[in-house]
Design a protein around this motif. Structure first.
Motif, PDB file in Angstrom:
ATOM      1  N   VAL A   1       0.894  -1.330  -0.059  1.00  0.00           N
ATOM      2  CA  VAL A   1      -0.069   0.039  -0.033  1.00  0.00           C
ATOM      3  C   VAL A   1       0.769   1.177  -0.101  1.00  0.00           C
ATOM      4  O   VAL A   1       1.941   1.228   0.794  1.00  0.00           O
ATOM      5  N   ALA A   2       0.515   2.189  -0.827  1.00  0.00           N
ATOM      6  CA  ALA A   2       1.372   3.133  -1.150  1.00  0.00           C
ATOM      7  C   ALA A   2       1.600   4.120   0.332  1.00  0.00           C
ATOM      8  O   ALA A   2       2.862   4.649   0.450  1.00  0.00           O
ATOM      9  N   SER A   3       0.547   4.433   1.058  1.00  0.00           N
ATOM     10  CA  SER A   3       0.810   5.136   2.186  1.00  0.00           C
ATOM     11  C   SER A   3       1.551   4.270   3.216  1.00  0.00           C
ATOM     12  O   SER A   3       2.174   5.288   3.711  1.00  0.00           O
ATOM     13  N   HIS A   4       1.482   3.242   3.151  1.00  0.00           N
ATOM     14  CA  HIS A   4       2.396   2.491   4.067  1.00  0.00           C
ATOM     15  C   HIS A   4       3.965   2.517   3.854  1.00  0.00           C
ATOM     16  O   HIS A   4       4.793   2.751   4.436  1.00  0.00           O
ATOM     17  N   GLN A   5       4.008   2.457   2.520  1.00  0.00           N
ATOM     18  CA  GLN A   5       5.456   2.387   2.123  1.00  0.00           C
ATOM     19  C   GLN A   5       5.971   3.736   2.165  1.00  0.00           C
ATOM     20  O   GLN A   5       7.435   3.952   2.774  1.00  0.00           O
TER      21      GLN A   5
ATOM     22  N   LYS B   1      -6.542   4.752  -3.183  1.00  0.00           N
ATOM     23  CA  LYS B   1      -7.116   4.091  -1.961  1.00  0.00           C
ATOM     24  C   LYS B   1      -6.599   2.779  -1.725  1.00  0.00           C
ATOM     25  O   LYS B   1      -5.927   2.064  -2.453  1.00  0.00           O
ATOM     26  N   ILE B   2      -6.577   2.220  -0.417  1.00  0.00           N
ATOM     27  CA  ILE B   2      -6.321   1.117   0.023  1.00  0.00           C
ATOM     28  C   ILE B   2      -7.108   0.147  -0.510  1.00  0.00           C
ATOM     29  O   ILE B   2      -8.313   0.452  -0.971  1.00  0.00           O
ATOM     30  N   GLN B   3      -6.908  -1.185  -0.705  1.00  0.00           N
ATOM     31  CA  GLN B   3      -7.726  -2.217  -1.261  1.00  0.00           C
ATOM     32  C   GLN B   3      -8.725  -2.445  -0.165  1.00  0.00           C
ATOM     33  O   GLN B   3      -8.341  -2.802   1.109  1.00  0.00           O
ATOM     34  N   SER B   4      -9.782  -2.905  -0.523  1.00  0.00           N
ATOM     35  CA  SER B   4     -10.904  -3.023   0.555  1.00  0.00           C
ATOM     36  C   SER B   4     -11.925  -4.078   0.061  1.00  0.00           C
ATOM     37  O   SER B   4     -11.813  -4.388  -1.112  1.00  0.00           O
ATOM     38  N   ASN B   5     -12.745  -4.736   0.921  1.00  0.00           N
ATOM     39  CA  ASN B   5     -13.548  -5.689   0.647  1.00  0.00           C
ATOM     40  C   ASN B   5     -14.911  -4.839   0.128  1.00  0.00           C
ATOM     41  O   ASN B   5     -15.929  -5.548  -0.320  1.00  0.00           O
ATOM     42  N   GLU B   6     -14.916  -3.652   0.376  1.00  0.00           N
ATOM     43  CA  GLU B   6     -16.267  -3.013  -0.138  1.00  0.00           C
ATOM     44  C   GLU B   6     -16.340  -2.810  -1.587  1.00  0.00           C
ATOM     45  O   GLU B   6     -15.221  -3.133  -2.334  1.00  0.00           O
TER      46      GLU B   6
ATOM     47  N   SER C   1      -5.848  -3.644  -7.582  1.00  0.00           N
ATOM     48  CA  SER C   1      -4.750  -4.709  -7.725  1.00  0.00           C
ATOM     49  C   SER C   1      -3.980  -4.584  -6.139  1.00  0.00           C
ATOM     50  O   SER C   1      -3.640  -3.568  -5.790  1.00  0.00           O
ATOM     51  N   SER C   2      -3.690  -5.682  -5.541  1.00  0.00           N
ATOM     52  CA  SER C   2      -3.000  -5.855  -4.421  1.00  0.00           C
ATOM     53  C   SER C   2      -1.357  -5.833  -4.480  1.00  0.00           C
ATOM     54  O   SER C   2      -0.926  -5.494  -3.706  1.00  0.00           O
ATOM     55  N   HIS C   3      -1.066  -5.975  -5.850  1.00  0.00           N
ATOM     56  CA  HIS C   3       0.302  -5.893  -6.202  1.00  0.00           C
ATOM     57  C   HIS C   3       0.963  -7.186  -5.647  1.00  0.00           C
ATOM     58  O   HIS C   3       2.372  -7.506  -5.962  1.00  0.00           O
ATOM     59  N   VAL C   4       0.414  -7.847  -4.811  1.00  0.00           N
ATOM     60  CA  VAL C   4       1.120  -9.221  -4.292  1.00  0.00           C
ATOM     61  C   VAL C   4       1.401 -10.314  -5.324  1.00  0.00           C
ATOM     62  O   VAL C   4       2.501 -10.886  -5.364  1.00  0.00           O
ATOM     63  N   VAL C   5       0.526 -10.527  -6.239  1.00  0.00           N
ATOM     64  CA  VAL C   5       0.691 -11.418  -7.141  1.00  0.00           C
ATOM     65  C   VAL C   5       1.781 -11.047  -8.275  1.00  0.00           C
ATOM     66  O   VAL C   5       2.745 -11.785  -8.562  1.00  0.00           O
ATOM     67  N   ASP C   6       1.676  -9.574  -8.651  1.00  0.00           N
ATOM     68  CA  ASP C   6       2.690  -9.383  -9.610  1.00  0.00           C
ATOM     69  C   ASP C   6       4.149  -9.287  -9.048  1.00  0.00           C
ATOM     70  O   ASP C   6       5.062  -9.736  -9.569  1.00  0.00           O
ATOM     71  N   HIS C   7       4.301  -9.163  -7.758  1.00  0.00           N
ATOM     72  CA  HIS C   7       5.535  -8.945  -6.894  1.00  0.00           C
ATOM     73  C   HIS C   7       5.892 -10.506  -6.767  1.00  0.00           C
ATOM     74  O   HIS C   7       7.124 -10.835  -7.235  1.00  0.00           O
ATOM     75  N   PHE C   8       5.249 -11.416  -6.694  1.00  0.00           N
ATOM     76  CA  PHE C   8       5.470 -13.030  -6.814  1.00  0.00           C
ATOM     77  C   PHE C   8       6.005 -13.488  -7.848  1.00  0.00           C
ATOM     78  O   PHE C   8       6.925 -13.869  -8.038  1.00  0.00           O
ATOM     79  N   VAL C   9       5.000 -12.770  -9.052  1.00  0.00           N
ATOM     80  CA  VAL C   9       5.645 -13.275 -10.335  1.00  0.00           C
ATOM     81  C   VAL C   9       6.922 -12.860 -10.550  1.00  0.00           C
ATOM     82  O   VAL C   9       7.941 -13.522 -11.408  1.00  0.00           O
ATOM     83  N   GLU C  10       7.090 -11.541 -10.412  1.00  0.00           N
ATOM     84  CA  GLU C  10       8.447 -11.105 -10.683  1.00  0.00           C
ATOM     85  C   GLU C  10       9.658 -11.504 -10.102  1.00  0.00           C
ATOM     86  O   GLU C  10      10.739 -11.840 -10.673  1.00  0.00           O
ATOM     87  N   CYS C  11       9.299 -11.922  -8.666  1.00  0.00           N
ATOM     88  CA  CYS C  11      10.398 -12.504  -8.082  1.00  0.00           C
ATOM     89  C   CYS C  11      10.757 -13.945  -8.611  1.00  0.00           C
ATOM     90  O   CYS C  11      11.900 -14.379  -8.673  1.00  0.00           O
ATOM     91  N   VAL C  12       9.688 -14.694  -9.098  1.00  0.00           N
ATOM     92  CA  VAL C  12      10.147 -15.798  -9.615  1.00  0.00           C
ATOM     93  C   VAL C  12      10.622 -15.680 -10.991  1.00  0.00           C
ATOM     94  O   VAL C  12      11.676 -16.544 -11.115  1.00  0.00           O
ATOM     95  N   VAL C  13      10.152 -15.022 -11.969  1.00  0.00           N
ATOM     96  CA  VAL C  13      10.582 -14.891 -13.259  1.00  0.00           C
ATOM     97  C   VAL C  13      12.304 -14.032 -13.073  1.00  0.00           C
ATOM     98  O   VAL C  13      12.845 -14.787 -14.062  1.00  0.00           O
ATOM     99  N   GLU C  14      12.333 -13.519 -12.157  1.00  0.00           N
ATOM    100  CA  GLU C  14      13.754 -12.729 -12.105  1.00  0.00           C
ATOM    101  C   GLU C  14      14.476 -13.179 -11.007  1.00  0.00           C
ATOM    102  O   GLU C  14      15.626 -12.586 -11.030  1.00  0.00           O
ATOM    103  N   ASP C  15      14.416 -14.379 -10.495  1.00  0.00           N
ATOM    104  CA  ASP C  15      14.833 -14.903  -9.444  1.00  0.00           C
ATOM    105  C   ASP C  15      15.501 -14.200  -8.445  1.00  0.00           C
ATOM    106  O   ASP C  15      16.236 -13.830  -7.925  1.00  0.00           O
ATOM    107  N   LYS C  16      14.329 -13.228  -7.816  1.00  0.00           N
ATOM    108  CA  LYS C  16      14.556 -12.247  -6.754  1.00  0.00           C
ATOM    109  C   LYS C  16      13.823 -12.827  -5.506  1.00  0.00           C
ATOM    110  O   LYS C  16      12.852 -13.464  -5.453  1.00  0.00           O
ATOM    111  N   GLN C  17      14.442 -12.512  -4.242  1.00  0.00           N
ATOM    112  CA  GLN C  17      13.713 -12.666  -2.971  1.00  0.00           C
ATOM    113  C   GLN C  17      12.579 -11.729  -2.695  1.00  0.00           C
ATOM    114  O   GLN C  17      12.585 -10.632  -2.846  1.00  0.00           O
ATOM    115  N   PRO C  18      11.340 -12.474  -2.420  1.00  0.00           N
ATOM    116  CA  PRO C  18      10.232 -11.905  -2.166  1.00  0.00           C
ATOM    117  C   PRO C  18      10.140 -10.966  -0.779  1.00  0.00           C
ATOM    118  O   PRO C  18      11.086 -11.021   0.039  1.00  0.00           O
ATOM    119  N   LEU C  19       9.600  -9.896  -0.950  1.00  0.00           N
ATOM    120  CA  LEU C  19       9.531  -8.782   0.131  1.00  0.00           C
ATOM    121  C   LEU C  19       8.860  -9.445   1.452  1.00  0.00           C
ATOM    122  O   LEU C  19       9.368  -9.479   2.610  1.00  0.00           O
TER     123      LEU C  19
END
Length: 341
Positions: A128-132, A284-289, A295-313
């Protein structure tokens, strides 16, 4: 490897609203397999994404058709499925909480280390951008010494969102292990560790079932937390907030107060001791409303880490540290003592 073959295990709401949609939107991904013990749900999902349907996760992980899996099942299955997938040579993105015990979490990490494959836990609050931005402000020293915090995550409960409503596994102790504290509280323990940049060392907790008479897990929890440097604050996790969803965090520092996801317009508001107020509009933060499923960015980060052989956050080790706080909260509530993490 540029085209990742993905299997999604568990076709309930978290898979439908987040994992499958985000994999489908990623150019590096092909969804080739889905699995659910509900055969009709598995087939319907498979048809939608042009995938093969499975009702057995063992068959899917041994099929040789996928490179990686998302584990989107009830909590008690997170560890056994993740371990089976890792042992089969697959990368794993596992929903939170990663496991229902310290031992299970350790076994998952050991399986990842032995296989050399990625294990990532789906804690989306770090993206989440505000948290970062808050983490950057704290890390830079701009806020000065941090004195205290309060964080909350509450909404009316999973029955309005889960694929099975009130019959959902979320409310069944043998499948969920823990209620609002595991569903929402673990997100906030992970967020606090990330934003503050230090570990939580002590917990005092009150955990109750107040609102859901049909559930045998907690729906309301309030914890007092202390970090290694002595920052103290509160965490509330609840399925009993009947109004608007609350996903706010306030951090009280020497030079400023940071209000995260607390203002309807500005995702981060910094109120400085000298009277200056800086308002950040970071999305805005992702919510159930309604309309909240960005996008949560979780999946994109996971894919990037696998494809580029990087350590996940959020590695297995990171997921285990956030889980440990929740386990300590449960112990504190049961023993009526302050518990060390």
């Amino acid at each position: 490897m540029t085209q990742l073959k993905i299997g999604v295990i568990g076709c309930g709401s978290i898979a439908q609203h987040r994992h499958l949609l985000e994999y489908a939107a990623n150019a590096h991904v092909e969804i080739v397999a889905v699995c659910d013990i509900n055969e009709e749900r598995a087939k319907k999902t498979a048809e939608k994404y042009g995938a093969t349907a499975y009702t057995s996760y063992e068959e899917l992980v041994k099929s040789g058709t996928v490179d990686a899996v998302s584990v989107c099942t009830p909590n008690y299955l997170h560890a056994p499925i993740s371990i089976a997938a890792l042992e089969a040579g697959l990368h794993v993105l596992c929903e939170k909480p990663m496991a229902i015990s310290q031992k299970e979490a350790e076994d998952m990490i050991a399986a990842a280390n032995a296989s050399g494959k990625k294990l990532m836990i789906a804690h989306n609050q770090r993206f989440v951008a505000s948290h970062q931005k808050a983490r950057q402000l704290i890390e830079s020293g701009e806020i000065g010494k941090i004195y205290s915090f309060r964080t909350a995550f509450g909404h009316p409960g999973p029955e309005g969102w889960s694929a099975d409503g009130k019959e959902s596994w979320f409310f069944q102790k043998e499948k969920a292990f823990i209620g609002a504290m595991g569903d929402l509280g673990v997100h906030k323990t992970d967020l606090l560790r990330y934003v503050l940049g230090e570990e939580i060392t002590e917990v005092g907790a009150f955990i109750e079932t107040s609102a859901k008479s049909f559930a045998d897990v907690d729906d309301t929890a309030v914890c007092v937390l202390k970090t290694e440097s002595g920052i103290i604050g509160t965490l509330a996790a609840s399925w009993s907030y009947v109004g608007k969803e609350d996903n706010s965090t306030i951090i009280y520092g020497e030079k400023a107060i940071l209000r995260l996801e607390d203002d309807p317009m500005y995702s981060l508001v910094a109120q400085y001791a000298n009277g200056q107020v800086v308002k950040y509009e970071l999305g805005k933060i992702q919510s159930n409303e309604s309309g909240g499923q960005s996008s949560s960015h979780v999946v994109d980060h996971f894919v990037e880490c696998v494809v580029e052989d990087k350590q996940p956050l959020i590695t297995g080790e990171e997921g285990m540290k956030s889980l440990a706080v929740i386990l300590a909260a449960l112990e504190s509530n049961e023993t009526k003592t302050i518990t060390r993490v």
